[in-house]
Write a protein that holds these residues in place. Sequence first.
Motif, short mmCIF file in Angstrom:
data_model
loop_
_atom_site.label_atom_id
_atom_site.label_comp_id
_atom_site.label_asym_id
_atom_site.label_seq_id
_atom_site.Cartn_x
_atom_site.Cartn_y
_atom_site.Cartn_z
N ARG A 23 0.82 -1.21 0.00
CA ARG A 23 0.00 0.00 0.00
C ARG A 23 0.86 1.26 0.00
NH1 ARG A 23 -4.29 -1.75 4.78
NH2 ARG A 23 -5.31 -3.44 3.64
N HIS A 24 2.10 1.13 -0.35
CA HIS A 24 2.99 2.28 -0.26
C HIS A 24 2.63 3.33 -1.31
CE1 HIS A 24 6.49 4.79 0.06
NE2 HIS A 24 6.74 4.60 -1.23
N GLY A 32 2.70 11.05 7.40
CA GLY A 32 2.91 10.46 8.71
C GLY A 32 3.86 11.26 9.56
N THR A 33 4.94 11.78 8.95
CA THR A 33 5.90 12.60 9.68
C THR A 33 5.26 13.89 10.16
OG1 THR A 33 7.73 11.69 8.37
CG2 THR A 33 8.12 13.77 9.52
N LEU A 34 4.50 14.54 9.30
CA LEU A 34 3.85 15.80 9.67
C LEU A 34 2.82 15.58 10.78
CD1 LEU A 34 3.34 17.41 6.14
CD2 LEU A 34 5.10 17.95 7.85
N LEU A 35 2.02 14.53 10.66
CA LEU A 35 1.03 14.25 11.69
C LEU A 35 1.68 13.87 13.01
CD1 LEU A 35 -1.71 12.27 9.70
CD2 LEU A 35 -1.79 14.64 10.49
N ILE A 90 4.48 7.67 17.27
CA ILE A 90 5.10 7.17 16.04
C ILE A 90 4.53 5.81 15.66
CG2 ILE A 90 7.09 5.82 16.84
CD1 ILE A 90 7.08 8.73 14.29
N LEU A 91 4.12 5.01 16.64
CA LEU A 91 3.47 3.74 16.31
C LEU A 91 2.12 3.98 15.65
CD1 LEU A 91 4.27 1.62 19.51
CD2 LEU A 91 5.30 1.42 17.24
N LEU A 92 1.42 5.02 16.10
CA LEU A 92 0.15 5.37 15.46
C LEU A 92 0.37 5.85 14.03
CD1 LEU A 92 -2.91 5.74 15.81
CD2 LEU A 92 -2.46 8.06 16.64
N ALA A 93 1.49 6.53 13.78
CA ALA A 93 1.79 6.99 12.43
C ALA A 93 2.05 5.82 11.49
CB ALA A 93 2.99 7.93 12.46
N VAL A 94 2.64 4.74 12.02
CA VAL A 94 2.86 3.55 11.20
C VAL A 94 1.53 2.90 10.84
CG1 VAL A 94 3.92 1.26 11.14
CG2 VAL A 94 5.13 3.17 12.21
N TRP A 95 0.64 2.83 11.82
CA TRP A 95 -0.66 2.20 11.58
C TRP A 95 -1.55 3.07 10.69
CZ3 TRP A 95 -5.63 3.57 13.74
CH2 TRP A 95 -6.62 2.62 13.48
N PRO A 97 -1.12 7.16 9.00
CA PRO A 97 -1.50 6.77 7.64
C PRO A 97 -0.59 5.74 6.97
CG PRO A 97 -0.28 8.80 7.56
CD PRO A 97 -0.36 8.41 9.01
N GLY A 98 0.36 5.16 7.70
CA GLY A 98 1.24 4.18 7.08
C GLY A 98 0.53 2.93 6.60
N ARG A 99 -0.65 2.63 7.21
CA ARG A 99 -1.48 1.50 6.80
C ARG A 99 -0.71 0.18 6.83
NH1 ARG A 99 -6.00 2.85 3.91
NH2 ARG A 99 -6.58 0.68 4.28
N ARG A 100 0.06 -0.03 7.89
CA ARG A 100 0.74 -1.31 8.10
C ARG A 100 0.83 -1.58 9.59
NH1 ARG A 100 6.56 -0.16 8.68
NH2 ARG A 100 6.94 2.04 8.22
#
Length: 342
Positions: A23-24, A32-35, A90-95, A97-100
């Motif tokens: 899904r990249h 994700g970095t900005l959020l 940062i874990l939330l950013a991975v989930w 919008p990182g969607r993984r």
Amino acid sequence: MTIPLPPHPTGLPYHRMGHSTGRHSWWRPVLGTLLALGAYAVLNLLLFALSYGFGAAAGLRELPDGGYDFGTAVNTALDLTFIAIALPVILLAVWWPGRRPPGTLSSVAGRLRWRWLVRCLLVAVLPVTVLAVSAFLLPDGGGDSGESDVWVGWRSFLVSLVLLAVFVPVQAAAEEYVFRGWLTQAVGAFFRSPWFAVIPQAVLFAAAHGWGTTWGFTGLLVFGGVCGWLTIRTGGLEAAVALHALSNLLAFGVAAAFVDGLSSDETAADAPWQLALVDVGTTVIYAALVLWLARRHHPQRLSPPVSGPAPWPAPHLQPQGATTLKVPPGHAGSDVPPSPWP
């Protein structure tokens, strides 16, 4: 007949884990970095407001920075918490919008490998001990002598140790998940070379500690680079977290033994050249020990292969006279631990 290869038939190295779900998109690590930065700033403001409110209600002495004095040990725990809250962010950013899965930030196995973490902690004891002894023996390595070297007393010391044992590992892990984790994988989403993923996070890691001395900044730069290299080489953050947590625990523990030791504003960026050189040397020693350990225990270095729409043909279905391909080291089905480094 040409048979198309499935996507990522051999798995992905750590810095390319952003592609593991298929899904990249280029905007995901940017957004994700900005959020994450925005959420971290908001949580810091909320934490400061809460601590300020409690301090004002309790009638505590106000500090020059605008906060309130809860005592040396509690003040230190609060400072560590301001950093530690980056971990859930940062874990939330991975989930999203990182969607993984957030576990893909821990290692290529999709989780924190506890046995490997313990092994890395054990081999970190020697270099960290060498660094601690050097801090006392080297000129200017142990700080200024005088009133600052007054023993704090057993009660205060033990209370500080308990708080440090709780907060320091989370603080150290938060920094590793942000720099060696998120930033490495965010840059790795755009570049295949691991060097492009390692160098930016090392520079930002050193800059985040401030500019104290040239030698101190260089020591932090080397620390960030070596830990980033170990992260990709071993397929996860365990080696970096082990060294960072143990180093910080020892540094804070020594400071807690002396009056006002935990109140100092100095960081590793302020290290003199003698101590910075020893720090670089012990970091390199630790890296060598981890590589030796990796050759013995073979930690997973690539993510599990992602199956595609067109699988490899079974051996009995291959055309007669077809050449049998040998699996090179690092590919699926190989017993040789892979390496993403050129």
